[in-house]
Scaffold this motif. Structure first.
Motif, short mmCIF file in Angstrom:
data_model
loop_
_atom_site.label_atom_id
_atom_site.label_comp_id
_atom_site.label_asym_id
_atom_site.label_seq_id
_atom_site.Cartn_x
_atom_site.Cartn_y
_atom_site.Cartn_z
N ARG A 1 25.26 43.75 40.77
CA ARG A 1 26.56 43.09 40.58
C ARG A 1 27.69 43.94 41.18
N TYR A 2 27.66 45.26 41.00
CA TYR A 2 28.72 46.13 41.53
C TYR A 2 28.78 46.03 43.06
N ARG B 1 22.65 58.36 33.58
CA ARG B 1 21.19 58.48 33.58
C ARG B 1 20.69 59.88 33.95
N ALA C 1 15.96 47.54 34.06
CA ALA C 1 16.31 46.17 34.48
C ALA C 1 17.81 45.95 34.31
N VAL C 2 18.34 46.42 33.19
CA VAL C 2 19.78 46.28 32.93
C VAL C 2 20.58 47.07 33.97
N ASP C 3 20.16 48.32 34.22
CA ASP C 3 20.85 49.16 35.20
C ASP C 3 20.86 48.50 36.58
N GLY D 1 10.62 48.57 32.60
CA GLY D 1 11.26 48.41 31.29
C GLY D 1 12.64 47.78 31.37
N ILE D 2 13.18 47.57 30.17
CA ILE D 2 14.43 46.83 30.03
C ILE D 2 15.63 47.66 30.50
N GLU D 3 15.67 48.93 30.11
CA GLU D 3 16.85 49.74 30.45
C GLU D 3 17.07 49.74 31.97
N TRP E 1 6.91 43.72 37.21
CA TRP E 1 7.97 44.68 36.87
C TRP E 1 7.46 45.60 35.77
N PHE F 1 16.86 40.64 42.55
CA PHE F 1 16.52 39.78 41.41
C PHE F 1 15.06 39.37 41.44
N LEU G 1 13.16 42.08 39.98
CA LEU G 1 13.36 42.12 38.52
C LEU G 1 12.52 41.07 37.82
N MET G 2 12.47 39.89 38.41
CA MET G 2 11.82 38.76 37.74
C MET G 2 10.31 38.76 37.97
N THR H 1 20.44 45.35 37.33
CA THR H 1 21.26 44.13 37.30
C THR H 1 22.74 44.46 37.51
N LEU H 2 23.20 45.48 36.78
CA LEU H 2 24.61 45.87 36.91
C LEU H 2 24.89 46.43 38.30
#
Lengths: 230, 230
Positions: A188-189, A107, A180-182, A176-178, A173, A165, A168-169, A184-185
């Motif tokens: 998780r990490y 990024r 949100a994806v970042d 944007g999606i990008e 928010w 989360f 995010l939800m 989320t990952l």
């Protein structure tokens, strides 16, 4: 022979502590890199993971040599086999720290983490680093109570993960999606990193008590033996 | 004693194949459950993972008993240690299939996967199941070429994963944040599942050739020994 044997066992233990130290530092620095969008720091974390992988290979080779030459039984055998598993957990933690750093690099010069999540990600990074520092301490001290304490810290990580989360939800928010994806990952990490730190501590509990940590309550532990060098 | 030993080694190999069969079935059924929003199937997958965990514990106990009683060296020792690692990979694959099923349950009666990603997720699920079936075949046959082929299949998984991300990042994405988060996690689960299947196959390569699969080219393999029962 027994002395050479225990020296070798100790050196495996030292290797595990060194791995925990390295991956603990890695998650702290990866978190700084992603929050500050610091490319150099991110690249340093990515590069440093190689040393963790090398250490794991060295530890594995040493454990297998030890099994072949000394043919340990009972507790000694359990220590060696469990050490192999711990080194796998620590290696994987290193990978996860590297994933955080890689996201920072991907990024750059943008920031992957929006300002309103900065504090949550910082807390997750700090907690992850503390969990690994405690796991290292558990390896050194074989302190079963400290090991069980890590599970409570892990509950704190789960709570932070849920907070993430909820952000995010949230209908508000706006990143944007990008992003949100970042996020989320990233969540998780950190969660998986914490799981591995807890797993390391649980394996020490198994060595000390002969019981899997899940079967234990903090107040009814019966240490069956004192182990060293795990 | 050697006969009892090799019987025991074979039964560890059989256990690994059984685990691979169970987690292969699990990822296939979890994929069906999430695509059809089938709550009963999702719950069956979640419940069935317990058997995988039990099998792992049994295999571990058997491997440790074998190490203690038979004190294998050289290739035999490598087989037992590597089996322990494979069982860890397979157990983790089972967890990931379970994660897919849990997401299906969480979103029920809604569908977690939007229609325009149905085909991609179906392909990821099918590929994951095929990878695990091949990994089981590699355990049985010790076929190094087949093992190396899994890495190419894994490239196909990476491609599907990228396709998924392209959908997510597309400006025309209209499914909102929750679905973006779900799809991000799903992609991660399938990718990690595939990684573990590949890892299982690579460990067989290590047993057969004595070299880590990463150091090998498909055309210059020098099998050092024929192993059995891994």
């Amino acid at each position: 022979m027994r002395d050479a044997y225990h020296e070798e066992l100790d050196s495996i233990g030292d290797g595990l502590v060194e791995m925990a130290r390295l991956v603990g530092s890695a998650i702290g620095r990866a978190t700084t890199a992603i929050l500050d969008s610091d490319l150099k720091l991110a690249e340093a974390v990515i590069e440093a993971d190689q040393r963790v992988d090398e250490l794991q290979h060295e530890l594995e080779a040493r454990a297998i040599t030890l099994l072949a030459r000394q043919q340990p039984v009972a507790t000694d055998l359990r220590i060696v086999v469990t050490s192999l598993r711990m080194s796998a957990d620590l290696e994987r933690s290193g990978d996860l720290a590297q994933h955080v750093a890689k996201l920072a690099r991907l990024r750059y010069p943008e920031r992957a983490v929006p300002h309103d999540l900065h504090a949550t990600i910082l807390e997750m990074g700090q907690l992850a680093q503390r969990l690994m520092a405690k796991a290292a301490e558990v390896i050194i001290t074989k302190d079963v109570d400290l090991a069980l304490q890590l599970e409570q810290d892990d509950d704190a990580m789960d709570l932070l993960h849920r907070t993430l989360f909820q952000h995010l939800m949230d209908d508000r928010w706006k990143h944007g999606i990008e992003t949100a994806v970042d996020v989320t990952l990233l969540g998780r990490y950190y969660e998986r990193y914490a799981d591995h730190a807890v797993a390391v501590a649980k394996r020490v509990v198994y060595l000390v008590t002969g019981e899997h940590a899940d079967d234990l309550q903090s107040d009814n532990i019966q240490p069956t033996t004192q182990v060293e060098g795990a």
